[in-house]
Design a protein around this motif. Structure first.
Motif, PDB file in Angstrom:
ATOM      1  N   ASP A 119       0.847  -1.191   0.000  1.00 50.36           N
ATOM      2  CA  ASP A 119       0.000   0.000   0.000  1.00 50.36           C
ATOM      3  C   ASP A 119       0.885   1.244   0.000  1.00 50.36           C
ATOM      4  O   ASP A 119       1.629   1.462   0.947  1.00 50.36           O
ATOM      5  N   PRO A 120       0.821   2.091  -1.038  1.00 47.58           N
ATOM      6  CA  PRO A 120       1.709   3.258  -1.096  1.00 47.58           C
ATOM      7  C   PRO A 120       1.569   4.195   0.107  1.00 47.58           C
ATOM      8  O   PRO A 120       2.563   4.738   0.589  1.00 47.58           O
ATOM      9  N   GLU A 121       0.341   4.379   0.609  1.00 45.81           N
ATOM     10  CA  GLU A 121       0.142   5.277   1.748  1.00 45.81           C
ATOM     11  C   GLU A 121       0.715   4.674   3.031  1.00 45.81           C
ATOM     12  O   GLU A 121       1.337   5.380   3.831  1.00 45.81           O
ATOM     13  N   GLU A 178       4.593   4.783   3.308  1.00 41.76           N
ATOM     14  CA  GLU A 178       5.185   6.027   3.785  1.00 41.76           C
ATOM     15  C   GLU A 178       5.357   6.027   5.302  1.00 41.76           C
ATOM     16  O   GLU A 178       6.156   6.792   5.837  1.00 41.76           O
ATOM     17  N   ARG A 227       6.290  12.791  11.249  1.00 45.21           N
ATOM     18  CA  ARG A 227       4.913  12.307  11.242  1.00 45.21           C
ATOM     19  C   ARG A 227       4.412  12.115  12.669  1.00 45.21           C
ATOM     20  O   ARG A 227       5.086  11.494  13.488  1.00 45.21           O
ATOM     21  N   GLU A 267      -3.848   9.289   8.664  1.00 43.65           N
ATOM     22  CA  GLU A 267      -2.889   8.277   8.211  1.00 43.65           C
ATOM     23  C   GLU A 267      -2.740   7.156   9.233  1.00 43.65           C
ATOM     24  O   GLU A 267      -2.668   5.979   8.870  1.00 43.65           O
ATOM     25  N   ARG A 292      -5.735   4.832   9.258  1.00 42.84           N
ATOM     26  CA  ARG A 292      -5.660   3.865   8.164  1.00 42.84           C
ATOM     27  C   ARG A 292      -4.726   2.714   8.516  1.00 42.84           C
ATOM     28  O   ARG A 292      -5.031   1.544   8.262  1.00 42.84           O
TER      29      ARG A 292
END
Length: 290
Positions: free
Chosen positions: A131-133, A136, A160, A173, A176
């Motif tokens: 998953d690209p998100e 990160e 973050r 984020e 998720r």
């Protein structure tokens, strides 16, 4: 002999010999063929890489980084590997590679339990990698085998955050990420313990009012609610606690961002039984060894 005969010049005729070419063999042809094959393979790889998606590139990089022994063991990186998600070591903020550390206390876990937990870790890493998100946030996830089970720590970093400042509201984020863990935790029968932690920055009123104790407990409960929203079975949550700033990451400064974290502990059956019985979460000997 006459004098005219004595003075005559001798005529010498030189004829050039035709040189025949020397045969050197065909070794150069083999070398040239090898070179052209290598160049063709190089250009083919460059073309594939140029057309690959970011997820495929991450998978390709992991393929060449992962030792064969690690791949065969489905991600057991305690002894030797470079994981896509750094783990182990005393400082979870270290993101330049995995610090190899053998936790002798984790050897108390039965072999089948260890394999089960390492398989869970491998599946979590695969979901994050795909998953690209979530990719990160890979530096905010840490794994550690301890005598009580598999500890999954979700950390803040300088770049973050996990929660809004001084609040138990999770950023989107992190919501998720936590929800993505729920289906994977459901795949095991093991119970889960959730604990919240803060840094050493205290409220103006100290511990007499709303303090880091309440904040850490509220954040742990907020994480529980997100796991429920992600589909986690409610009966799998055995304990939710707030630890305040009392248990910083070993080797870190109490005010470091990594101490603002949520710890999910997938409990072994023995550890879960001790909690249900009202006993310690670790044997007394393990506590004395710390």
């Amino acid at each position: 002999m006459s004098s005219a005969g004595k003075g005559a010049r001798r005529i010498v005729i030189r004829r050039s010999r035709k040189a025949h070419p020397v045969h050197h063999g065909g070794a150069w042809k083999i070398a040239l063929a090898d070179l052209m094959t290598a160049l063709m393979a190089l250009f083919l790889v460059m073309w594939i890489v140029s057309t690959a998606s970011p997820q495929q590139l991450h998978g390709l990089a992991e393929y060449f980084r992962t030792p064969l022994a690690v791949a065969l063991s489905k991600g057991d990186r305690e002894s030797a590997s470079t994981s896509v998600i750094p783990g182990g070591g005393a400082d979870p903020a270290h993101v330049d590679g995995e610090r190899a550390r053998v936790d002798l206390r984790s050897q108390r876990l039965p072999d089948d339990t260890r394999r089960t937990f390492m398989d869970l870790r491998f599946r979590i890493e695969s979901v994050i990698q795909g998953d690209p998100e979530l990719w990160e946030m890979r530096d905010q996830v840490r794994f550690e085998l301890i005598p009580d089970g598999l500890r999954i720590q979700l950390l803040e970093t300088d770049q973050r955050t996990m929660f809004q400042l001084g609040s138990d509201t999770l950023v989107p984020e992190m919501q998720r990420l936590i929800r993505a863990l729920a289906p994977l935790l459901n795949q095991l029968p093991n119970a889960v313990s959730i604990s919240g932690h803060t840094d050493s920055l205290s409220y103006a009123a100290g511990d007499s009012g709303y303090s880091n104790w309440e904040l850490s407990a509220d954040r742990a409960n907020a994480s529980r609610r997100e796991l429920m929203a992600g589909g986690l079975q409610s009966d799998k949550v055995l304990r939710v606690t707030g630890m305040g700033e009392r248990v910083p990451i070993p080797g870190s400064h109490p005010g470091d961002p990594v101490n603002r974290r949520i710890s999910l502990l997938v409990l072994s059956e023995e550890a879960a039984d001790r909690i249900r019985a009202g006993g310690r979460t670790e044997p007394l000997q393990a506590l004395q060894e710390r």
